[in-house]
Scaffold this motif. Structure first.
Motif, PDB file in Angstrom:
ATOM      1  N   THR A 169      54.496  10.550 -92.755  1.00  0.00           N
ATOM      2  CA  THR A 169      55.396  10.182 -91.657  1.00  0.00           C
ATOM      3  C   THR A 169      56.834  10.553 -91.985  1.00  0.00           C
ATOM      4  O   THR A 169      57.554  11.116 -91.145  1.00  0.00           O
ATOM      5  CB  THR A 169      55.294   8.680 -91.367  1.00  0.00           C
ATOM      6  N   ALA A 170      57.268  10.258 -93.210  1.00  0.00           N
ATOM      7  CA  ALA A 170      58.625  10.630 -93.625  1.00  0.00           C
ATOM      8  C   ALA A 170      58.808  12.138 -93.577  1.00  0.00           C
ATOM      9  O   ALA A 170      59.851  12.647 -93.126  1.00  0.00           O
ATOM     10  CB  ALA A 170      58.904  10.100 -95.025  1.00  0.00           C
ATOM     11  N   ALA A 171      57.792  12.885 -94.022  1.00  0.00           N
ATOM     12  CA  ALA A 171      57.870  14.348 -93.968  1.00  0.00           C
ATOM     13  C   ALA A 171      57.956  14.825 -92.528  1.00  0.00           C
ATOM     14  O   ALA A 171      58.673  15.792 -92.216  1.00  0.00           O
ATOM     15  CB  ALA A 171      56.653  14.962 -94.658  1.00  0.00           C
ATOM     16  N   GLY A 172      57.245  14.143 -91.623  1.00  0.00           N
ATOM     17  CA  GLY A 172      57.297  14.512 -90.225  1.00  0.00           C
ATOM     18  C   GLY A 172      58.662  14.273 -89.610  1.00  0.00           C
ATOM     19  O   GLY A 172      59.140  15.074 -88.794  1.00  0.00           O
ATOM     20  N   ILE A 173      59.311  13.192 -90.002  1.00  0.00           N
ATOM     21  CA  ILE A 173      60.661  12.909 -89.503  1.00  0.00           C
ATOM     22  C   ILE A 173      61.635  13.967 -90.007  1.00  0.00           C
ATOM     23  O   ILE A 173      62.412  14.545 -89.246  1.00  0.00           O
ATOM     24  CB  ILE A 173      61.099  11.503 -89.923  1.00  0.00           C
ATOM     25  N   HIS A 174      61.604  14.241 -91.301  1.00  0.00           N
ATOM     26  CA  HIS A 174      62.494  15.265 -91.859  1.00  0.00           C
ATOM     27  C   HIS A 174      62.144  16.656 -91.337  1.00  0.00           C
ATOM     28  O   HIS A 174      63.016  17.525 -91.229  1.00  0.00           O
ATOM     29  CB  HIS A 174      62.414  15.241 -93.385  1.00  0.00           C
ATOM     30  N   GLY A 175      60.865  16.856 -91.006  1.00  0.00           N
ATOM     31  CA  GLY A 175      60.432  18.153 -90.511  1.00  0.00           C
ATOM     32  C   GLY A 175      61.020  18.519 -89.164  1.00  0.00           C
ATOM     33  O   GLY A 175      60.954  19.688 -88.752  1.00  0.00           O
ATOM     34  N   MET A 176      61.582  17.539 -88.463  1.00  0.00           N
ATOM     35  CA  MET A 176      62.255  17.849 -87.206  1.00  0.00           C
ATOM     36  C   MET A 176      63.357  18.885 -87.424  1.00  0.00           C
ATOM     37  O   MET A 176      63.602  19.727 -86.553  1.00  0.00           O
ATOM     38  CB  MET A 176      62.898  16.579 -86.630  1.00  0.00           C
ATOM     39  N   VAL A 177      64.011  18.839 -88.576  1.00  0.00           N
ATOM     40  CA  VAL A 177      65.183  19.686 -88.815  1.00  0.00           C
ATOM     41  C   VAL A 177      64.817  21.173 -88.841  1.00  0.00           C
ATOM     42  O   VAL A 177      65.397  21.962 -88.078  1.00  0.00           O
ATOM     43  CB  VAL A 177      65.907  19.256 -90.105  1.00  0.00           C
ATOM     44  N   LEU A 215      68.844  19.058 -93.691  1.00  0.00           N
ATOM     45  CA  LEU A 215      67.585  18.675 -94.313  1.00  0.00           C
ATOM     46  C   LEU A 215      67.727  18.177 -95.745  1.00  0.00           C
ATOM     47  O   LEU A 215      67.241  17.087 -96.066  1.00  0.00           O
ATOM     48  CB  LEU A 215      66.592  19.839 -94.257  1.00  0.00           C
ATOM     49  N   PRO A 216      68.389  18.929 -96.650  1.00  0.00           N
ATOM     50  CA  PRO A 216      68.488  18.411 -98.024  1.00  0.00           C
ATOM     51  C   PRO A 216      69.250  17.093 -98.107  1.00  0.00           C
ATOM     52  O   PRO A 216      68.908  16.227 -98.913  1.00  0.00           O
ATOM     53  CB  PRO A 216      69.214  19.534 -98.772  1.00  0.00           C
ATOM     54  N   LEU A 217      70.257  16.938 -97.235  1.00  0.00           N
ATOM     55  CA  LEU A 217      71.010  15.684 -97.230  1.00  0.00           C
ATOM     56  C   LEU A 217      70.133  14.537 -96.736  1.00  0.00           C
ATOM     57  O   LEU A 217      70.157  13.431 -97.301  1.00  0.00           O
ATOM     58  CB  LEU A 217      72.249  15.827 -96.350  1.00  0.00           C
ATOM     59  N   ALA A 218      69.345  14.797 -95.689  1.00  0.00           N
ATOM     60  CA  ALA A 218      68.463  13.760 -95.159  1.00  0.00           C
ATOM     61  C   ALA A 218      67.432  13.334 -96.198  1.00  0.00           C
ATOM     62  O   ALA A 218      67.140  12.144 -96.355  1.00  0.00           O
ATOM     63  CB  ALA A 218      67.770  14.263 -93.900  1.00  0.00           C
ATOM     64  N   ARG A 219      66.884  14.300 -96.922  1.00  0.00           N
ATOM     65  CA  ARG A 219      65.901  13.974 -97.954  1.00  0.00           C
ATOM     66  C   ARG A 219      66.528  13.172 -99.086  1.00  0.00           C
ATOM     67  O   ARG A 219      65.930  12.212 -99.595  1.00  0.00           O
ATOM     68  CB  ARG A 219      65.286  15.256 -98.497  1.00  0.00           C
ATOM     69  N   ARG A 220      67.722  13.553 -99.464  1.00  0.00           N
ATOM     70  CA  ARG A 220      68.391  12.852-100.563  1.00  0.00           C
ATOM     71  C   ARG A 220      68.718  11.414-100.177  1.00  0.00           C
ATOM     72  O   ARG A 220      68.445  10.469-100.934  1.00  0.00           O
ATOM     73  CB  ARG A 220      69.675  13.593-100.943  1.00  0.00           C
ATOM     74  N   LEU A 221      69.269  11.237 -98.982  1.00  0.00           N
ATOM     75  CA  LEU A 221      69.611   9.898 -98.536  1.00  0.00           C
ATOM     76  C   LEU A 221      68.366   9.071 -98.218  1.00  0.00           C
ATOM     77  O   LEU A 221      68.378   7.845 -98.309  1.00  0.00           O
ATOM     78  CB  LEU A 221      70.527   9.972 -97.305  1.00  0.00           C
ATOM     79  N   GLY A 222      67.274   9.772 -97.857  1.00  0.00           N
ATOM     80  CA  GLY A 222      66.034   9.085 -97.542  1.00  0.00           C
ATOM     81  C   GLY A 222      65.437   8.376 -98.752  1.00  0.00           C
ATOM     82  O   GLY A 222      64.600   7.478 -98.601  1.00  0.00           O
ATOM     83  N   ARG A 223      65.846   8.780 -99.957  1.00  0.00           N
ATOM     84  CA  ARG A 223      65.368   8.097-101.154  1.00  0.00           C
ATOM     85  C   ARG A 223      66.019   6.720-101.302  1.00  0.00           C
ATOM     86  O   ARG A 223      65.505   5.848-101.982  1.00  0.00           O
ATOM     87  CB  ARG A 223      65.670   8.932-102.403  1.00  0.00           C
ATOM     88  N   LYS A 224      67.168   6.542-100.653  1.00  0.00           N
ATOM     89  CA  LYS A 224      67.875   5.269-100.726  1.00  0.00           C
ATOM     90  C   LYS A 224      67.569   4.381 -99.517  1.00  0.00           C
ATOM     91  O   LYS A 224      67.470   3.153 -99.638  1.00  0.00           O
ATOM     92  CB  LYS A 224      69.378   5.526-100.808  1.00  0.00           C
ATOM     93  N   VAL A 225      67.442   5.009 -98.360  1.00  0.00           N
ATOM     94  CA  VAL A 225      67.134   4.279 -97.131  1.00  0.00           C
ATOM     95  C   VAL A 225      65.968   4.985 -96.462  1.00  0.00           C
ATOM     96  O   VAL A 225      66.110   6.109 -95.978  1.00  0.00           O
ATOM     97  CB  VAL A 225      68.338   4.231 -96.166  1.00  0.00           C
ATOM     98  N   SER A 226      64.813   4.341 -96.416  1.00  0.00           N
ATOM     99  CA  SER A 226      63.620   4.970 -95.861  1.00  0.00           C
ATOM    100  C   SER A 226      63.848   5.332 -94.398  1.00  0.00           C
ATOM    101  O   SER A 226      64.412   4.554 -93.626  1.00  0.00           O
ATOM    102  CB  SER A 226      62.435   4.014 -95.970  1.00  0.00           C
ATOM    103  N   PRO A 227      63.386   6.522 -93.977  1.00  0.00           N
ATOM    104  CA  PRO A 227      63.525   6.904 -92.566  1.00  0.00           C
ATOM    105  C   PRO A 227      62.493   6.250 -91.674  1.00  0.00           C
ATOM    106  O   PRO A 227      62.557   6.383 -90.449  1.00  0.00           O
ATOM    107  CB  PRO A 227      63.320   8.419 -92.609  1.00  0.00           C
ATOM    108  N   THR A 228      61.520   5.525 -92.253  1.00  0.00           N
ATOM    109  CA  THR A 228      60.443   4.938 -91.458  1.00  0.00           C
ATOM    110  C   THR A 228      60.578   3.423 -91.369  1.00  0.00           C
ATOM    111  O   THR A 228      61.362   2.823 -92.059  1.00  0.00           O
ATOM    112  CB  THR A 228      59.072   5.271 -92.057  1.00  0.00           C
TER     113      THR A 228
END
Length: 293
Positions: free
Chosen positions: A249-257, A280-293
């Motif tokens: 699911t997280a990959a799907g959210i980031h995959g929008m980019v 994309l790289p910024l979203a992935r990096r920040l996603g480690r601190k705050v889950s996108p789901t």
């Protein structure tokens, strides 16, 4: 959608609205504007910000609507943990919806509001009524499609129907699969999401016309999208447990980019596509601190 990782030390409002995940919506209006031949310039640059406001509104409203269920399944979230009251979360959702409408009006006047108002209504309908029904994935797909059309504007919305359908189809698969974030999903549901990803990737890279460089950029972005999202979804097909589904699911959210970038590049907006891809790289990096789901 899912829980919040790394709660300690992160502002609860940042967690409530899944702030970094908003990087995945900036490209919606870019793709819509590119398809309609209406570049985001001048006041129209406020449209991506309107998308962010609507996205954050939906996330806050999601947690408000799910507060009793989250007290059992996701007690670390801001409302059940007591860091934000339910009434304040509702106020944040309402305020952000209002901000999205104001930004849309500033960007495109009545023409933009003809799309922004239905988008705001669709977000509220999804979170408060439709999310717990079989129509939930379709309702979320409608929200995403309208967000793409926001970039085109009401008068030119018909020109952006293809990217709206592509991003809506991707969202349909991701939302359907996300229902298994807590208890796991079925292999069939994961396979359905993977099939929609494959169709979306093919649609984003296809089409007539365009210069070789534009076609190459679109193909590269679509391939990156297909691999990054499809790999995680294939893993969910094989092992549809909750942790694997959450990762998909997280990959799907980031995959929008990269999907947005592919759609913009295919319509000749290679520079805009490159700017979208930088999220994309910024979203992935920040996603480690705050889950996108």
């Amino acid at each position: 959608m899912g829980g919040v990782a790394g709660a300690a030390g992160v502002n609860p409002y940042v967690q409530l609205v899944r702030a970094p995940a908003a990087l995945s919506v900036l490209g919606d209006t870019v793709a819509g504007a590119a398809a309609a031949g209406r570049p985001l310039r001048g006041r129209r640059l406020a449209l991506p910000l309107a998308s962010v406001a609507f996205y954050w509104s939906g996330m806050a409203l999601n947690d408000w609507a799910d507060r009793r269920l989250d007290a059992v399944e996701r007690p670390e979230r801001p409302i059940p943990s007591g860091r934000i009251s339910a009434s304040r979360a509702f106020g944040v959702a309402a305020g952000l919806s209002g901000a999205g409408l104001v930004l849309s009006a500033l960007a495109g006047g009545r023409d933009a509001l003809t799309v922004a108002a239905p988008l705001a209504a669709a977000v509220w309908a999804y979170d408060t009524v439709l999310k717990k029904t079989p129509l939930a994935p379709v309702a979320m797909a409608v929200c995403r499609s309208l967000d793409v059309l926001l970039g085109a504007g009401g008068r030119a919305a018909s020109r952006a129907l293809v990217p709206a359908a592509v991003l809506g189809g991707h969202t349909l698969g991701v939302t359907a699969l996300s229902a298994g974030e807590v208890h796991g999903a079925s292999p069939a549901r994961a396979a359905g999401a993977l099939a929609l990803t494959s169709v979306s990737a093919a649609a984003a890279a296809s089409g007539r016309g365009g210069r070789p460089g534009q076609r190459a950029a679109a193909l590269a972005a679509a391939a990156g999208y297909g691999v990054s999202v499809g790999t995680r979804q294939y893993a969910a097909v094989r092992t549809p447990t909750a942790p694997v589904v959450r990762a998909a699911t997280a990959a799907g959210i980031h995959g929008m980019v990269p999907l947005q970038a592919a759609l913009a590049a295919r319509r000749g907006r290679v520079r805009a596509a490159a700017l979208v891809a930088l999220a994309l790289p910024l979203a992935r990096r920040l996603g480690r601190k705050v889950s996108p789901t």
